[in-house]
Design a protein around this motif. Structure first.
Motif, PDB file in Angstrom:
ATOM      1  N   GLY A   1       9.985   3.459  -0.345  1.00  0.00           N
ATOM      2  CA  GLY A   1       8.674   4.084  -0.424  1.00  0.00           C
ATOM      3  C   GLY A   1       8.340   4.851   0.831  1.00  0.00           C
ATOM      4  O   GLY A   1       9.122   4.895   1.792  1.00  0.00           O
ATOM      5  N   VAL A   2       7.164   5.462   0.825  1.00  0.00           N
ATOM      6  CA  VAL A   2       6.633   6.136   2.015  1.00  0.00           C
ATOM      7  C   VAL A   2       5.196   5.675   2.211  1.00  0.00           C
ATOM      8  O   VAL A   2       4.512   5.303   1.247  1.00  0.00           O
ATOM      9  CB  VAL A   2       6.682   7.671   1.881  1.00  0.00           C
ATOM     10  CG1 VAL A   2       8.116   8.164   1.850  1.00  0.00           C
ATOM     11  CG2 VAL A   2       5.912   8.148   0.658  1.00  0.00           C
ATOM     12  N   VAL A   3       4.751   5.692   3.456  1.00  0.00           N
ATOM     13  CA  VAL A   3       3.391   5.252   3.762  1.00  0.00           C
ATOM     14  C   VAL A   3       2.788   6.188   4.794  1.00  0.00           C
ATOM     15  O   VAL A   3       3.485   6.697   5.681  1.00  0.00           O
ATOM     16  CB  VAL A   3       3.393   3.797   4.279  1.00  0.00           C
ATOM     17  CG1 VAL A   3       4.114   3.675   5.616  1.00  0.00           C
ATOM     18  CG2 VAL A   3       1.968   3.252   4.379  1.00  0.00           C
TER      19      VAL A   3
ATOM     20  N   THR B   1       0.800  -1.224   0.000  1.00  0.00           N
ATOM     21  CA  THR B   1       0.000   0.000   0.000  1.00  0.00           C
ATOM     22  C   THR B   1       0.833   1.274   0.000  1.00  0.00           C
ATOM     23  O   THR B   1       0.280   2.364  -0.106  1.00  0.00           O
ATOM     24  CB  THR B   1      -0.941   0.021   1.226  1.00  0.00           C
ATOM     25  OG1 THR B   1      -1.856   1.093   1.118  1.00  0.00           O
ATOM     26  CG2 THR B   1      -0.155   0.160   2.513  1.00  0.00           C
ATOM     27  N   MET B   2       2.160   1.157   0.113  1.00  0.00           N
ATOM     28  CA  MET B   2       3.005   2.353   0.179  1.00  0.00           C
ATOM     29  C   MET B   2       3.090   3.038  -1.186  1.00  0.00           C
ATOM     30  O   MET B   2       2.818   2.437  -2.229  1.00  0.00           O
ATOM     31  CB  MET B   2       4.416   1.972   0.640  1.00  0.00           C
ATOM     32  CG  MET B   2       5.195   1.178  -0.391  1.00  0.00           C
ATOM     33  SD  MET B   2       6.846   0.744   0.182  1.00  0.00           S
ATOM     34  CE  MET B   2       7.497  -0.056  -1.306  1.00  0.00           C
ATOM     35  N   SER B   3       3.478   4.309  -1.180  1.00  0.00           N
ATOM     36  CA  SER B   3       3.829   5.019  -2.416  1.00  0.00           C
ATOM     37  C   SER B   3       5.272   4.650  -2.741  1.00  0.00           C
ATOM     38  O   SER B   3       6.181   4.884  -1.926  1.00  0.00           O
ATOM     39  CB  SER B   3       3.715   6.538  -2.218  1.00  0.00           C
ATOM     40  OG  SER B   3       2.381   6.896  -1.938  1.00  0.00           O
ATOM     41  N   THR B   4       5.484   4.044  -3.885  1.00  0.00           N
ATOM     42  CA  THR B   4       6.803   3.512  -4.204  1.00  0.00           C
ATOM     43  C   THR B   4       7.805   4.633  -4.497  1.00  0.00           C
ATOM     44  O   THR B   4       7.439   5.790  -4.706  1.00  0.00           O
ATOM     45  CB  THR B   4       6.716   2.554  -5.399  1.00  0.00           C
ATOM     46  OG1 THR B   4       6.054   3.225  -6.478  1.00  0.00           O
ATOM     47  CG2 THR B   4       5.934   1.309  -5.031  1.00  0.00           C
ATOM     48  N   ARG B   5       9.062   4.251  -4.544  1.00  0.00           N
ATOM     49  CA  ARG B   5      10.172   5.189  -4.624  1.00  0.00           C
ATOM     50  C   ARG B   5      10.024   6.204  -5.753  1.00  0.00           C
ATOM     51  O   ARG B   5      10.298   7.394  -5.578  1.00  0.00           O
ATOM     52  CB  ARG B   5      11.469   4.389  -4.790  1.00  0.00           C
ATOM     53  CG  ARG B   5      12.728   5.229  -4.859  1.00  0.00           C
ATOM     54  CD  ARG B   5      13.935   4.360  -5.175  1.00  0.00           C
ATOM     55  NE  ARG B   5      15.144   5.141  -5.290  1.00  0.00           N
ATOM     56  CZ  ARG B   5      16.011   5.362  -4.307  1.00  0.00           C
ATOM     57  NH1 ARG B   5      15.768   4.854  -3.110  1.00  0.00           N
ATOM     58  NH2 ARG B   5      17.096   6.095  -4.486  1.00  0.00           N
ATOM     59  N   GLU B   6       9.588   5.731  -6.934  1.00  0.00           N
ATOM     60  CA  GLU B   6       9.545   6.640  -8.083  1.00  0.00           C
ATOM     61  C   GLU B   6       8.493   7.739  -7.941  1.00  0.00           C
ATOM     62  O   GLU B   6       8.513   8.731  -8.673  1.00  0.00           O
ATOM     63  CB  GLU B   6       9.301   5.867  -9.379  1.00  0.00           C
ATOM     64  CG  GLU B   6       8.005   5.089  -9.427  1.00  0.00           C
ATOM     65  CD  GLU B   6       8.164   3.646  -8.994  1.00  0.00           C
ATOM     66  OE1 GLU B   6       7.427   2.800  -9.500  1.00  0.00           O
ATOM     67  OE2 GLU B   6       9.033   3.380  -8.129  1.00  0.00           O
ATOM     68  N   TYR B   7       7.548   7.568  -6.989  1.00  0.00           N
ATOM     69  CA  TYR B   7       6.506   8.577  -6.800  1.00  0.00           C
ATOM     70  C   TYR B   7       6.766   9.468  -5.584  1.00  0.00           C
ATOM     71  O   TYR B   7       5.922  10.293  -5.234  1.00  0.00           O
ATOM     72  CB  TYR B   7       5.148   7.902  -6.648  1.00  0.00           C
ATOM     73  CG  TYR B   7       4.728   7.117  -7.874  1.00  0.00           C
ATOM     74  CD1 TYR B   7       4.438   7.765  -9.069  1.00  0.00           C
ATOM     75  CD2 TYR B   7       4.649   5.726  -7.841  1.00  0.00           C
ATOM     76  CE1 TYR B   7       4.066   7.047 -10.196  1.00  0.00           C
ATOM     77  CE2 TYR B   7       4.282   5.007  -8.963  1.00  0.00           C
ATOM     78  CZ  TYR B   7       3.989   5.665 -10.138  1.00  0.00           C
ATOM     79  OH  TYR B   7       3.626   4.960 -11.257  1.00  0.00           O
ATOM     80  N   ILE B   8       7.918   9.295  -4.938  1.00  0.00           N
ATOM     81  CA  ILE B   8       8.214  10.106  -3.752  1.00  0.00           C
ATOM     82  C   ILE B   8       8.650  11.508  -4.176  1.00  0.00           C
ATOM     83  O   ILE B   8       9.555  11.679  -4.998  1.00  0.00           O
ATOM     84  CB  ILE B   8       9.324   9.453  -2.901  1.00  0.00           C
ATOM     85  CG1 ILE B   8       8.858   8.096  -2.366  1.00  0.00           C
ATOM     86  CG2 ILE B   8       9.716  10.369  -1.740  1.00  0.00           C
ATOM     87  CD1 ILE B   8       9.920   7.353  -1.569  1.00  0.00           C
ATOM     88  N   ALA B   9       7.998  12.511  -3.616  1.00  0.00           N
ATOM     89  CA  ALA B   9       8.391  13.904  -3.839  1.00  0.00           C
ATOM     90  C   ALA B   9       9.246  14.359  -2.664  1.00  0.00           C
ATOM     91  O   ALA B   9       8.845  14.208  -1.502  1.00  0.00           O
ATOM     92  CB  ALA B   9       7.161  14.787  -3.966  1.00  0.00           C
ATOM     93  N   TYR B  10      10.432  14.883  -2.957  1.00  0.00           N
ATOM     94  CA  TYR B  10      11.309  15.303  -1.870  1.00  0.00           C
ATOM     95  C   TYR B  10      12.082  16.549  -2.273  1.00  0.00           C
ATOM     96  O   TYR B  10      12.189  16.915  -3.449  1.00  0.00           O
ATOM     97  CB  TYR B  10      12.278  14.171  -1.502  1.00  0.00           C
ATOM     98  CG  TYR B  10      13.303  13.830  -2.556  1.00  0.00           C
ATOM     99  CD1 TYR B  10      14.578  14.401  -2.529  1.00  0.00           C
ATOM    100  CD2 TYR B  10      13.000  12.927  -3.576  1.00  0.00           C
ATOM    101  CE1 TYR B  10      15.520  14.087  -3.490  1.00  0.00           C
ATOM    102  CE2 TYR B  10      13.935  12.609  -4.540  1.00  0.00           C
ATOM    103  CZ  TYR B  10      15.204  13.181  -4.495  1.00  0.00           C
ATOM    104  OH  TYR B  10      16.130  12.868  -5.454  1.00  0.00           O
ATOM    105  N   PHE B  11      12.645  17.249  -1.269  1.00  0.00           N
ATOM    106  CA  PHE B  11      13.460  18.444  -1.476  1.00  0.00           C
ATOM    107  C   PHE B  11      14.876  18.194  -0.985  1.00  0.00           C
ATOM    108  O   PHE B  11      15.100  17.396  -0.070  1.00  0.00           O
ATOM    109  CB  PHE B  11      12.889  19.644  -0.697  1.00  0.00           C
ATOM    110  CG  PHE B  11      11.500  20.027  -1.105  1.00  0.00           C
ATOM    111  CD1 PHE B  11      11.189  20.255  -2.438  1.00  0.00           C
ATOM    112  CD2 PHE B  11      10.494  20.173  -0.157  1.00  0.00           C
ATOM    113  CE1 PHE B  11       9.912  20.617  -2.809  1.00  0.00           C
ATOM    114  CE2 PHE B  11       9.221  20.534  -0.526  1.00  0.00           C
ATOM    115  CZ  PHE B  11       8.914  20.753  -1.863  1.00  0.00           C
ATOM    116  N   ASP B  12      15.799  18.898  -1.618  1.00  0.00           N
ATOM    117  CA  ASP B  12      17.147  18.955  -1.072  1.00  0.00           C
ATOM    118  C   ASP B  12      17.149  20.030   0.017  1.00  0.00           C
ATOM    119  O   ASP B  12      16.445  21.042  -0.077  1.00  0.00           O
ATOM    120  CB  ASP B  12      18.162  19.282  -2.166  1.00  0.00           C
ATOM    121  CG  ASP B  12      19.576  19.275  -1.648  1.00  0.00           C
ATOM    122  OD1 ASP B  12      20.057  20.356  -1.237  1.00  0.00           O
ATOM    123  OD2 ASP B  12      20.193  18.197  -1.628  1.00  0.00           O
TER     124      ASP B  12
END
Length: 434
Positions: free
Chosen positions: A321-323, A215-226
């Protein structure tokens, strides 16, 4: 003994036999859960039934003594009092009169006991086992006390034989998840549970079986900032991807230093022109969890930590991923959770479905009515099933046939199965690939 006295005695024996027969089936059939509910509601007789079910030796002994004693007495009474009456009526039919009298006596006594003392009481007991059990348990306890010497002798002898044979006589009634599944299905079929209630209960049990990766959002869909991104870069990214939470990294995704909440950061932007992402007022510490946790474990982790967002890492400490708490609850609530995302399974026609490659196997099984996928311990999604079965990197138009369905890949993205078309297939072949 005249015929009237014999009939009265037979009626008394029939009543005793009916009571014993009814007791036997009611006490054996009474459900533990229903009795516990009755006891909780204040009916202490239900506790007596539960105690008797745990140690049924004395009860069974009384039943057997009662049934056998009554049967023998009924035979004696019938032979001694009823048969002479039929003998006198059939005396003109000698030499067959005596045989006919014996047959009629046997038919009358046996038929009466089968119908009134056995069939009717047992049907009543099996229809309402708990209600009957709580009514007869006290008289049965009294009979056990009254015939204590016989009970002690026969029950003790039986226990000794069971002990020699190493056979346990303690009733075990442990409730398993399969039992609960069966009861829930039966309740849904009977109309006791609504479809949504059935769906929720089934999903709650699925939480123990599913891992967080389903059910997690997989790595390619993770939005992140430096951490060094400017305010303009951050605001622009937020407008393009309006998530509620963003990871903050030191260079790349493998160096997560925390996460920010959009509303907190935007509130500070309104007050201050320049806000660093490493500012302690906005940067929050991340909760990291392994990708092997079940959804139930994730829910417990959220509860104990007070968080509703976690980063999922694999055995190599790489972010996969993130959940969020909403992701976990969407598995339980399903369609009841409001979401703007398209459903992972869309039914096009009566016999065709469009299925997202990341759809968990449990959802596919429920939608298609498939009981199990082969070697399902090796994958969790329908895309995993395709890759495992095809034994190669998948491409468009690859397909396989399983359990009467054709699974065809219609879209891929970066070697990942993005979407499948599933249709009923007349072939009964276990698997075919192209």
């Amino acid at each position: 003994m005249n015929i009237l006295e014999a009939l009265i005695l037979l009626c008394v024996l029939i009543v005793i036999s009916a009571f014993v027969s009814c007791s036997e089936l009611a006490l054996a059939s009474a459900r533990k859960i229903k009795l516990q509910v009755m006891a909780k509601d204040g009916d202490i007789r239900a506790l007596d039934v539960l105690n008797m079910q745990q140690q049924p030796g004395s009860f069974i002994t009384i039943v057997q003594i009662g049934l056998n004693a009554v049967a023998i007495l009924a035979g004696i009474v019938g032979e001694a009092a009823v048969r002479p009456y039929f003998d006198s009526l059939l005396a003109r039919f000698d030499p067959w009169g005596s045989t006919l009298a014996s047959l009629l006596t046997f038919a009358l006594v046996t038929g009466s006991f089968i119908l009134i003392a056995d069939l009717m009481p047992k049907r009543l007991a099996i229809t309402h086992p708990e209600a009957v059990a709580v009514r007869i348990v006290r008289p049965m306890i009294f009979l056990i006390f009254l015939l204590k010497p016989f009970v002690w002798f026969f029950d003790g002898l039986a226990n000794a034989l069971f002990k020699i044979l190493h056979i346990s006589t303690v009733r075990q009634e442990q409730l398993t998840s399969e039992d609960i599944y069966a009861m829930v299905d039966a309740g849904a079929q009977a109309g006791v549970l609504k479809q949504q209630e059935h769906y929720l209960i089934e999903n709650i049990f699925d939480m123990q079986e599913r891992t967080v990766t389903s059910t997690m959002s997989t790595r390619e869909y993770i939005a992140y900032f430096d951490k060094n991104d400017s305010s303009e870069t951050v605001i622009e990214a937020m407008s393009d991807k309006p998530h509620s939470k963003f990871l903050v990294c030191d260079g790349d995704l493998e160096r997560v230093i925390g996460y920010i909440e959009s509303h907190t950061l935007l509130t500070l932007f309104l007050k201050e022109k320049h806000v660093r992402l490493t500012d302690k007022r906005v940067l929050r510490k991340c909760l990291f969890i392994p990708d092997t946790l079940s959804l139930y474990d994730v829910l417990e982790t959220f509860k104990t930590s007070g968080e509703d967002f976690a980063v999922v890492i694999n055995e190599y400490a790489l972010v996969v991923g993130v959940v969020t708490l909403k992701d976990v609850m969407s598995i339980v609530m399903g369609e009841l959770v409001n979401t703007e995302e398209e459903p992972q399974i869309m039914r096009r026609t009566e016999d065709t479905w469009l299925i997202d490659g990341a759809t968990p196997l449990e959802d596919v099984m429920r939608a298609l009515g498939i009981e199990a996928f082969p070697h399902s311990e090796n994958y969790e999604t329908i895309a995993g099933f395709m890759m495992y079965s095809l034994r190669k990197i998948p491409k468009r138009t690859d397909f396989l046939i399983y359990n009467g369905f054709k699974f065809e890949i219609i879209d891929t993205e970066n070697l990942k199965i993005d979407q499948l078309l599933v249709s009923r297939h007349p072939m009964e072949t276990e698997k075919s690939t192209r």
